[in-house]
Design a protein around this motif. Structure first.
Motif, PDB file in Angstrom:
ATOM      1  N   SER A  17       0.839  -1.197   0.000  1.00  0.00           N
ATOM      2  CA  SER A  17       0.000   0.000   0.000  1.00  0.00           C
ATOM      3  C   SER A  17       0.874   1.247   0.000  1.00  0.00           C
ATOM      4  N   LEU A  18       0.543   2.187  -0.869  1.00  0.00           N
ATOM      5  CA  LEU A  18       1.296   3.433  -0.956  1.00  0.00           C
ATOM      6  C   LEU A  18       0.935   4.343   0.211  1.00  0.00           C
ATOM      7  N   ALA A  19       1.902   5.125   0.648  1.00  0.00           N
ATOM      8  CA  ALA A  19       1.729   5.968   1.825  1.00  0.00           C
ATOM      9  C   ALA A  19       0.540   6.912   1.662  1.00  0.00           C
ATOM     10  N   PRO A  20      -0.215   7.147   2.737  1.00  0.00           N
ATOM     11  CA  PRO A  20      -1.348   8.072   2.652  1.00  0.00           C
ATOM     12  C   PRO A  20      -0.881   9.502   2.417  1.00  0.00           C
ATOM     13  N   SER A  21      -1.823  10.346   2.034  1.00  0.00           N
ATOM     14  CA  SER A  21      -1.558  11.773   1.802  1.00  0.00           C
ATOM     15  C   SER A  21      -0.497  11.997   0.732  1.00  0.00           C
ATOM     16  N   ASN A  22      -0.397  11.067  -0.205  1.00  0.00           N
ATOM     17  CA  ASN A  22       0.496  11.193  -1.359  1.00  0.00           C
ATOM     18  C   ASN A  22      -0.334  11.083  -2.630  1.00  0.00           C
ATOM     19  N   TRP A  23      -0.024  11.930  -3.601  1.00  0.00           N
ATOM     20  CA  TRP A  23      -0.636  11.811  -4.917  1.00  0.00           C
ATOM     21  C   TRP A  23      -0.067  10.573  -5.597  1.00  0.00           C
ATOM     22  N   ILE A  24      -0.916   9.797  -6.235  1.00  0.00           N
ATOM     23  CA  ILE A  24      -0.475   8.562  -6.891  1.00  0.00           C
ATOM     24  C   ILE A  24      -0.501   8.740  -8.405  1.00  0.00           C
ATOM     25  N   VAL A  25       0.621   8.465  -9.032  1.00  0.00           N
ATOM     26  CA  VAL A  25       0.705   8.474 -10.488  1.00  0.00           C
ATOM     27  C   VAL A  25       0.812   7.033 -10.972  1.00  0.00           C
ATOM     28  N   ILE A  26      -0.100   6.649 -11.834  1.00  0.00           N
ATOM     29  CA  ILE A  26      -0.038   5.340 -12.490  1.00  0.00           C
ATOM     30  C   ILE A  26       0.356   5.596 -13.939  1.00  0.00           C
ATOM     31  N   ARG A  27       1.588   5.249 -14.281  1.00  0.00           N
ATOM     32  CA  ARG A  27       2.056   5.491 -15.645  1.00  0.00           C
ATOM     33  C   ARG A  27       2.070   4.194 -16.440  1.00  0.00           C
ATOM     34  N   LEU A  28       1.404   4.227 -17.576  1.00  0.00           N
ATOM     35  CA  LEU A  28       1.344   3.074 -18.466  1.00  0.00           C
ATOM     36  C   LEU A  28       2.211   3.330 -19.686  1.00  0.00           C
ATOM     37  N   ASP A  29       2.920   2.300 -20.118  1.00  0.00           N
ATOM     38  CA  ASP A  29       3.783   2.401 -21.301  1.00  0.00           C
ATOM     39  C   ASP A  29       3.494   1.234 -22.236  1.00  0.00           C
ATOM     40  N   SER A  79      -0.269   8.787 -18.196  1.00  0.00           N
ATOM     41  CA  SER A  79      -0.156   8.912 -16.742  1.00  0.00           C
ATOM     42  C   SER A  79      -1.524   9.282 -16.173  1.00  0.00           C
ATOM     43  N   PHE A  80      -1.971   8.511 -15.204  1.00  0.00           N
ATOM     44  CA  PHE A  80      -3.243   8.770 -14.537  1.00  0.00           C
ATOM     45  C   PHE A  80      -2.961   9.154 -13.086  1.00  0.00           C
ATOM     46  N   ILE A  81      -3.476  10.321 -12.676  1.00  0.00           N
ATOM     47  CA  ILE A  81      -3.172  10.837 -11.339  1.00  0.00           C
ATOM     48  C   ILE A  81      -4.382  10.650 -10.434  1.00  0.00           C
ATOM     49  N   LEU A  82      -4.164   9.989  -9.301  1.00  0.00           N
ATOM     50  CA  LEU A  82      -5.200   9.796  -8.300  1.00  0.00           C
ATOM     51  C   LEU A  82      -4.990  10.796  -7.171  1.00  0.00           C
ATOM     52  N   HIS A  83      -6.092  11.325  -6.656  1.00  0.00           N
ATOM     53  CA  HIS A  83      -6.028  12.318  -5.588  1.00  0.00           C
ATOM     54  C   HIS A  83      -5.294  11.760  -4.367  1.00  0.00           C
ATOM     55  N   GLU A  84      -4.633  12.635  -3.647  1.00  0.00           N
ATOM     56  CA  GLU A  84      -3.878  12.229  -2.465  1.00  0.00           C
ATOM     57  C   GLU A  84      -4.747  11.527  -1.414  1.00  0.00           C
ATOM     58  N   GLY A  85      -6.042  11.800  -1.441  1.00  0.00           N
ATOM     59  CA  GLY A  85      -6.931  11.188  -0.459  1.00  0.00           C
ATOM     60  C   GLY A  85      -7.589   9.913  -0.933  1.00  0.00           C
ATOM     61  N   THR A  86      -7.217   9.410  -2.104  1.00  0.00           N
ATOM     62  CA  THR A  86      -7.875   8.222  -2.640  1.00  0.00           C
ATOM     63  C   THR A  86      -7.659   6.996  -1.761  1.00  0.00           C
ATOM     64  N   SER A  87      -8.677   6.141  -1.731  1.00  0.00           N
ATOM     65  CA  SER A  87      -8.555   4.849  -1.045  1.00  0.00           C
ATOM     66  C   SER A  87      -8.811   3.710  -2.027  1.00  0.00           C
ATOM     67  N   LEU A  88      -8.747   4.025  -3.324  1.00  0.00           N
ATOM     68  CA  LEU A  88      -9.008   3.027  -4.356  1.00  0.00           C
ATOM     69  C   LEU A  88      -8.099   1.818  -4.185  1.00  0.00           C
ATOM     70  N   PHE A  89      -8.696   0.632  -4.118  1.00  0.00           N
ATOM     71  CA  PHE A  89      -7.963  -0.626  -3.930  1.00  0.00           C
ATOM     72  C   PHE A  89      -7.030  -0.558  -2.718  1.00  0.00           C
ATOM     73  N   ALA A 134       4.416   7.489  -5.861  1.00  0.00           N
ATOM     74  CA  ALA A 134       3.726   8.380  -4.933  1.00  0.00           C
ATOM     75  C   ALA A 134       4.505   9.684  -4.789  1.00  0.00           C
ATOM     76  N   TYR A 135       3.801  10.792  -4.902  1.00  0.00           N
ATOM     77  CA  TYR A 135       4.412  12.113  -4.767  1.00  0.00           C
ATOM     78  C   TYR A 135       3.760  12.862  -3.603  1.00  0.00           C
ATOM     79  N   PRO A 136       4.557  13.356  -2.643  1.00  0.00           N
ATOM     80  CA  PRO A 136       4.003  13.918  -1.406  1.00  0.00           C
ATOM     81  C   PRO A 136       3.476  15.342  -1.517  1.00  0.00           C
ATOM     82  N   LYS A 137       3.806  16.076  -2.563  1.00  0.00           N
ATOM     83  CA  LYS A 137       3.385  17.471  -2.673  1.00  0.00           C
ATOM     84  C   LYS A 137       2.834  17.766  -4.060  1.00  0.00           C
ATOM     85  N   ARG A 138       1.894  18.703  -4.117  1.00  0.00           N
ATOM     86  CA  ARG A 138       1.328  19.101  -5.404  1.00  0.00           C
ATOM     87  C   ARG A 138       2.394  19.706  -6.306  1.00  0.00           C
TER      88      ARG A 138
END
Length: 283
Positions: A17-29, A79-89, A134-138
């Motif tokens: 699980s990725l750390a909370p309060s971090n923006w999540i980037v899912i990059r597909l190639d 690249s798909f960016i999920l909000h820092e507050g997401t709880s998806l999966f 995971a990126y901690p800041k906007r």
């Protein structure tokens, strides 16, 4: 799941699980897309059908997953960016990466015939791999998107120059590659203009800037209305969460080819990266 004497094997699974309060980037190639573009005779340096197909697949992803706040794509990547507050999966990196990659691959293959009418898709099928960061800041998240867009510009300027030297300048691919070694952006712009009459700034924006997908809402929304009532409990109720999910699903998804490096885009759409409840607003 029923208990059994074999259930102990689950203890070998590790948490990712990725750390909370971090923006999540899912990059597909895209996997092996150089071979794929050759196999189906993609137009060089850019095939508008291929770009349209890539964007169509991405649009379905954004519509299917309300937690995606913005997406950016170019060439054979998205690249798909999920909000820092997401709880998806439960923020599980493996689950996010595999689900997005598999869903995007399926959409890309199923939509293929709509864009390549005379070229039926055959094995090996196109596929995409995925990774999560995971990126901690906007601010850092914006730098990530700026990096991908700068990469789009650099690669497209090179490819545009390279293929004009080959297709219109009569060079072999090896000679064209050698002639561009160590060249600066200004050198490539000069080659395009002086030899082929091309002003690179007039090339299609989809090729120079890539594609941005984001949700546009019917009315101006405050940070509180986007992320919930900041004066209430820090935990959204199930009713609030469902209402928010439906609101996102109804929102129009915009598809644009705009600059993400400067401030203009972000200043005009503060809701995209609006902070979540309890967020300090730290950039």
């Amino acid at each position: 799941m029923a208990n059994s004497s074999f259930q102990y094997v689950r203890n070998f699974e590790t948490s990712d699980s990725l750390a909370p309060s971090n923006w999540i980037v899912i990059r597909l190639d895209g996997r092996g897309f150089s071979k794929l573009t050759t196999k189906y005779s993609f137009t060089k340096p850019n095939d508008v059908r291929g770009l349209a197909l890539l964007n169509a697949a991405a649009l379905h992803i954004v519509k299917a997953f309300p937690d995606v706040v913005i997406a950016y794509g170019q060439s054979d990547e998205y690249s798909f960016i999920l909000h820092e507050g997401t709880s998806l999966f439960d923020r599980r990196a493996s689950k996010l990466a595999t689900t997005f990659a598999a869903t995007f691959t399926a959409e890309y293959c199923m939509l293929w015939s709509e864009y390549f009418l005379d070229q039926p898709l055959t094995r090996p099928w196109p596929s995409f791999d995925g990774r999560c960061v995971a990126y901690p800041k906007r601010r850092i998240l914006r730098d990530y998107l700026a990096w991908r867009q700068a990469d789009c510009h650099v690669n497209n300027l090179y490819n545009t120059t390279f293929w004009n030297l080959v297709q219109r300048g009569g060079m072999t691919q090896t000679d064209a590659e050698d002639s561009l070694k160590g060249s600066l952006s200004s050198d490539k712009n000069e080659i395009l203009f002086s030899r082929f009459g091309i002003n690179y700034n007039n090339e299609p924006e989809i090729c120079r800037k890539g594609t941005v997908l984001y949700r546009a809402y019917d009315s101006a929304l405050t940070t509180a209305s986007i992320n919930g009532d900041a004066t209430s409990s820090d935990v959204m109720s199930k009713t609030q969460m469902e209402k928010e999910r439906k609101r996102k699903l109804k929102a129009e998804v915009k598809v644009e080819h705009v600059d993400l490096i400067g401030d203009a885009f972000w200043d005009a759409r503060p809701d995209i990266l609006a902070p979540g409840r309890g967020d300090s607003g730290d950039e």
